[in-house]
Design an enzyme around this catalytic site. Structure first.
Site, PDB file in Angstrom:
ATOM      1  N   ARG A 289      30.243   4.713 -28.585  1.00 52.18           N
ATOM      2  CA  ARG A 289      29.746   6.037 -28.130  1.00 52.18           C
ATOM      3  C   ARG A 289      30.259   5.988 -26.354  1.00 52.18           C
ATOM      4  O   ARG A 289      30.548   6.879 -25.980  1.00 52.18           O
ATOM      5  CB  ARG A 289      28.532   6.257 -28.039  1.00 52.18           C
ATOM      6  CG  ARG A 289      28.228   6.476 -29.322  1.00 52.18           C
ATOM      7  CD  ARG A 289      26.531   6.702 -29.577  1.00 52.18           C
ATOM      8  NE  ARG A 289      26.163   7.958 -28.732  1.00 52.18           N
ATOM      9  CZ  ARG A 289      26.338   9.275 -29.109  1.00 52.18           C
ATOM     10  NH1 ARG A 289      26.628   9.341 -30.305  1.00 52.18           N
ATOM     11  NH2 ARG A 289      25.890  10.147 -28.415  1.00 52.18           N
TER      12      ARG A 289
ATOM     13  N   ARG B 193      31.043  11.639 -30.835  1.00 51.99           N
ATOM     14  CA  ARG B 193      31.540  12.185 -32.041  1.00 51.99           C
ATOM     15  C   ARG B 193      33.097  11.609 -31.784  1.00 51.99           C
ATOM     16  O   ARG B 193      33.814  11.216 -32.732  1.00 51.99           O
ATOM     17  CB  ARG B 193      31.340  13.611 -32.738  1.00 51.99           C
ATOM     18  CG  ARG B 193      30.401  13.786 -33.342  1.00 51.99           C
ATOM     19  CD  ARG B 193      29.939  15.117 -33.209  1.00 51.99           C
ATOM     20  NE  ARG B 193      29.324  15.521 -32.190  1.00 51.99           N
ATOM     21  CZ  ARG B 193      28.728  16.965 -31.875  1.00 51.99           C
ATOM     22  NH1 ARG B 193      28.970  17.885 -32.781  1.00 51.99           N
ATOM     23  NH2 ARG B 193      28.258  17.021 -30.568  1.00 51.99           N
TER      24      ARG B 193
ATOM     25  N   GLU C  10      27.534  34.846 -20.648  1.00 53.54           N
ATOM     26  CA  GLU C  10      28.266  35.182 -21.825  1.00 53.54           C
ATOM     27  C   GLU C  10      28.396  33.648 -22.240  1.00 53.54           C
ATOM     28  O   GLU C  10      28.624  32.634 -21.634  1.00 53.54           O
ATOM     29  CB  GLU C  10      29.774  35.632 -21.669  1.00 53.54           C
ATOM     30  CG  GLU C  10      29.821  37.171 -21.114  1.00 53.54           C
ATOM     31  CD  GLU C  10      29.171  38.082 -22.226  1.00 53.54           C
ATOM     32  OE1 GLU C  10      29.644  37.651 -23.344  1.00 53.54           O
ATOM     33  OE2 GLU C  10      28.613  38.827 -22.074  1.00 53.54           O
TER      34      GLU C  10
ATOM     35  N   ARG D 169      23.489  25.560 -29.702  1.00 53.20           N
ATOM     36  CA  ARG D 169      22.054  25.835 -29.086  1.00 53.20           C
ATOM     37  C   ARG D 169      22.210  25.606 -27.601  1.00 53.20           C
ATOM     38  O   ARG D 169      23.228  25.121 -27.214  1.00 53.20           O
ATOM     39  CB  ARG D 169      21.286  24.580 -29.643  1.00 53.20           C
ATOM     40  CG  ARG D 169      21.731  23.255 -29.897  1.00 53.20           C
ATOM     41  CD  ARG D 169      20.705  22.362 -30.290  1.00 53.20           C
ATOM     42  NE  ARG D 169      21.347  20.925 -30.563  1.00 53.20           N
ATOM     43  CZ  ARG D 169      22.113  20.404 -31.707  1.00 53.20           C
ATOM     44  NH1 ARG D 169      21.661  21.188 -32.643  1.00 53.20           N
ATOM     45  NH2 ARG D 169      22.283  19.365 -31.651  1.00 53.20           N
TER      46      ARG D 169
ATOM     47  N   LEU E 154      35.143  24.741  -3.804  1.00 57.49           N
ATOM     48  CA  LEU E 154      34.596  24.873  -5.238  1.00 57.49           C
ATOM     49  C   LEU E 154      32.866  24.259  -5.095  1.00 57.49           C
ATOM     50  O   LEU E 154      32.736  23.167  -4.526  1.00 57.49           O
ATOM     51  CB  LEU E 154      35.485  24.109  -6.268  1.00 57.49           C
ATOM     52  CG  LEU E 154      34.527  23.768  -7.524  1.00 57.49           C
ATOM     53  CD1 LEU E 154      34.729  24.989  -8.169  1.00 57.49           C
ATOM     54  CD2 LEU E 154      35.476  22.772  -8.168  1.00 57.49           C
TER      55      LEU E 154
ATOM     56  N   THR F  73      17.158  15.863 -19.280  1.00 57.58           N
ATOM     57  CA  THR F  73      15.762  15.292 -19.403  1.00 57.58           C
ATOM     58  C   THR F  73      15.326  14.577 -20.702  1.00 57.58           C
ATOM     59  O   THR F  73      14.734  13.794 -21.088  1.00 57.58           O
ATOM     60  CB  THR F  73      14.568  15.989 -18.897  1.00 57.58           C
ATOM     61  OG1 THR F  73      14.670  17.282 -19.658  1.00 57.58           O
ATOM     62  CG2 THR F  73      14.610  16.250 -17.542  1.00 57.58           C
TER      63      THR F  73
ATOM     64  N   ASP G  40      29.844  18.641 -24.463  1.00 57.15           N
ATOM     65  CA  ASP G  40      29.050  17.862 -25.638  1.00 57.15           C
ATOM     66  C   ASP G  40      30.270  17.307 -26.484  1.00 57.15           C
ATOM     67  O   ASP G  40      31.519  17.826 -26.527  1.00 57.15           O
ATOM     68  CB  ASP G  40      28.300  18.659 -26.402  1.00 57.15           C
ATOM     69  CG  ASP G  40      27.413  18.215 -27.276  1.00 57.15           C
ATOM     70  OD1 ASP G  40      27.052  16.874 -27.280  1.00 57.15           O
ATOM     71  OD2 ASP G  40      26.536  18.744 -28.085  1.00 57.15           O
TER      72      ASP G  40
ATOM     73  N   ARG H 144      17.837   8.161 -25.587  1.00 62.25           N
ATOM     74  CA  ARG H 144      18.864   7.548 -26.390  1.00 62.25           C
ATOM     75  C   ARG H 144      18.694   6.066 -26.057  1.00 62.25           C
ATOM     76  O   ARG H 144      17.887   5.834 -25.259  1.00 62.25           O
ATOM     77  CB  ARG H 144      20.079   8.174 -25.564  1.00 62.25           C
ATOM     78  CG  ARG H 144      20.422   9.441 -25.959  1.00 62.25           C
ATOM     79  CD  ARG H 144      21.766   9.720 -25.790  1.00 62.25           C
ATOM     80  NE  ARG H 144      22.041  11.262 -25.990  1.00 62.25           N
ATOM     81  CZ  ARG H 144      23.448  11.874 -26.123  1.00 62.25           C
ATOM     82  NH1 ARG H 144      24.246  10.911 -25.985  1.00 62.25           N
ATOM     83  NH2 ARG H 144      23.321  12.829 -26.435  1.00 62.25           N
TER      84      ARG H 144
ATOM     85  N   HIS I  82      32.143   8.463 -23.442  1.00 61.44           N
ATOM     86  CA  HIS I  82      31.480   9.040 -22.419  1.00 61.44           C
ATOM     87  C   HIS I  82      32.396   8.753 -21.301  1.00 61.44           C
ATOM     88  O   HIS I  82      32.729   9.585 -20.181  1.00 61.44           O
ATOM     89  CB  HIS I  82      30.136   8.271 -21.933  1.00 61.44           C
ATOM     90  CG  HIS I  82      29.183   8.880 -22.927  1.00 61.44           C
ATOM     91  ND1 HIS I  82      28.998   9.975 -23.326  1.00 61.44           N
ATOM     92  CD2 HIS I  82      28.326   7.999 -23.616  1.00 61.44           C
ATOM     93  CE1 HIS I  82      28.082  10.040 -24.285  1.00 61.44           C
ATOM     94  NE2 HIS I  82      27.400   8.755 -24.479  1.00 61.44           N
TER      95      HIS I  82
HETATM   96  C1  IPE Z   1      23.311  18.168 -24.037  1.00 56.69           C
HETATM   97  O1  IPE Z   1      23.581  17.629 -25.100  1.00 56.69           O
HETATM   98  C2  IPE Z   1      23.164  17.403 -23.038  1.00 56.69           C
HETATM   99  C3  IPE Z   1      24.222  17.098 -22.370  1.00 56.69           C
HETATM  100  C4  IPE Z   1      25.527  17.664 -22.605  1.00 56.69           C
HETATM  101  C5  IPE Z   1      24.202  16.437 -20.911  1.00 56.69           C
HETATM  102  P1  IPE Z   1      22.914  16.750 -26.189  1.00 56.69           P
HETATM  103  O2  IPE Z   1      23.897  16.017 -27.080  1.00 56.69           O
HETATM  104  O3  IPE Z   1      21.992  15.985 -25.659  1.00 56.69           O
HETATM  105  O4  IPE Z   1      22.245  18.076 -27.004  1.00 56.69           O
HETATM  106  P2  IPE Z   1      21.416  18.102 -28.166  1.00 56.69           P
HETATM  107  O5  IPE Z   1      20.484  16.700 -28.232  1.00 56.69           O
HETATM  108  O6  IPE Z   1      22.525  17.566 -29.257  1.00 56.69           O
HETATM  109  O7  IPE Z   1      20.830  19.242 -28.653  1.00 56.69           O
HETATM  110  C1  IPE Z   2      27.703  14.647 -24.530  1.00 59.96           C
HETATM  111  O1  IPE Z   2      28.016  13.714 -25.543  1.00 59.96           O
HETATM  112  C2  IPE Z   2      27.314  13.527 -23.313  1.00 59.96           C
HETATM  113  C3  IPE Z   2      25.583  13.505 -23.105  1.00 59.96           C
HETATM  114  C4  IPE Z   2      24.958  14.190 -23.647  1.00 59.96           C
HETATM  115  C5  IPE Z   2      25.584  12.626 -21.950  1.00 59.96           C
HETATM  116  P1  IPE Z   2      27.086  13.449 -26.800  1.00 59.96           P
HETATM  117  O2  IPE Z   2      26.822  11.744 -26.406  1.00 59.96           O
HETATM  118  O3  IPE Z   2      26.035  14.072 -26.864  1.00 59.96           O
HETATM  119  O4  IPE Z   2      28.040  13.313 -28.013  1.00 59.96           O
HETATM  120  P2  IPE Z   2      27.734  13.717 -29.496  1.00 59.96           P
HETATM  121  O5  IPE Z   2      26.928  15.236 -29.399  1.00 59.96           O
HETATM  122  O6  IPE Z   2      26.922  12.631 -29.785  1.00 59.96           O
HETATM  123  O7  IPE Z   2      29.069  13.621 -30.237  1.00 59.96           O
HETATM  124 MG    MG Z   3      25.534  15.722 -28.269  1.00 62.34          MG
END
Ligand code: IPE
Ligand code: IPE
Ligand code: MG
Length: 251
Positions: free
Chosen positions: A39, A30, A209, A196, A137, A72, A26, A77, A43
């Site tokens: 964004r 940001r 853990e 979360r 792996l 899912t 995640d 987005r 990625h």
């Molecule tokens: C969880 O991240 C899903 C992935 C890392 C693929 P999100 O960024 O989608 O989670 P929420 O929506 O903040 O909970």
């Molecule tokens: C995780 O980064 C990648 C996916 C959920 C696919 P985010 O795109 O959720 O990044 P933030 O949470 O917006 O920073």
């Molecule tokens: Mg996120």
């Protein structure tokens, strides 16, 4: 430099290495925002980082790595971002498959294929078929994955097979999960500080853990990964027992 060669020196050996590590990757958005980038650039850097973490797993002796790449819920987005995420997985599989195969990485997909563009489905199929006998792996790619959906699918499967209610046990349900033959994750890492689960491995993670770091995924390098494993070594996994019982078991 090949995927599995490190530019850094090997980290200190750990007393206990988790067999199965799962990561909620995640913070890409940001990371990009902090740099004034779109964004999707976040990625892209996130995918680059995956190479580093894969390398770290092999070096550390982790046997299974499960990565949360698309949930899912992520269908909510903006369309361009969803498309970019699909394309990135396609590019990753196209570019890295030879190398991953050579290094003995077995690629698996967990999640639903419906809704995934056919071209990407084919790439996923090719990658999983080609690497199915590899064993250095296991890389489980959770793509179009949701923990609740996984449980729903398992229940449907069990009912369709006509399994009598009295035969339904925790072990049986585990076998019907996408991760059926794999051990539950020992350690679940979440980058970027969110506290979360976001529908990730909700069945398998019942006694995992957790390790949450404020570091954003594109910055989560080999050292950060090693730090997470060091923290894991210090955890006492009690599984409901008392400290005294645990000590007696370890003797
Ligand atoms: C969880 O991240 C899903 C992935 C890392 C693929 P999100 O960024 O989608 O989670 P929420 O929506 O903040 O909970
Ligand atoms: C995780 O980064 C990648 C996916 C959920 C696919 P985010 O795109 O959720 O990044 P933030 O949470 O917006 O920073
Ligand atoms: Mg996120």
């Amino acid at each position: 430099m090949t995927l599995m060669q490190s530019e850094e020196k090997a980290p200190a050996k750990l007393a206990k290495v988790p067999q199965h590590v799962a990561i909620i990757m995640d913070g890409n958005g940001r990371w990009a925002k902090q740099r004034g980038l779109p964004r999707t650039e976040g990625h892209r850097h996130g995918v680059e980082n995956l190479r580093r973490v894969l390398r770290a797993c092999v070096q550390e002796g982790v046997k299974v790595l499960t990565i949360y790449a698309f949930s899912t819920e992520n269908w909510a987005r903006p369309r361009y971002e969803v498309d970019a995420l699909m394309r990135l997985l396609e590019v990753f599989l196209g570019r890295e498959l030879d190398e991953l195969d050579k290094e003995g990485v077995q690629i698996r997909h967990i999640g639903e294929t419906s809704g995934v563009p056919p071209r990407l489905q084919k790439k996923i199929n090719d990658a999983t078929t080609r690497t199915r006998h590899n064993d250095s792996l296991i890389l489980n790619v959770a793509f179009n994955y949701g923990g609740r959906k996984e449980i729903v699918e398992a229940v449907k499967h069990i009912i369709r097979e006509g399994i009598p209610a009295d035969n339904v046990t925790e072990e049986l349900i585990s076998r019907y999960m996408y991760t059926g033959d794999l051990p539950d994750p020992d350690l679940i890492i979440r980058t970027s500080g969110e506290l979360r689960v976001s529908n990730f491995l909700i069945w398998q993670g019942s006694y995992s853990e957790y390790y949450v770091t404020p570091t954003l995924w594109p910055d989560f390098d080999q050292n950060e990964f090693h730090k997470a494993l060091e923290t894991y070594v210090l955890r006492k996994r009690r599984f409901g027992m008392t400290d005294e019982q645990l000590e007696a078991e370890q003797k």
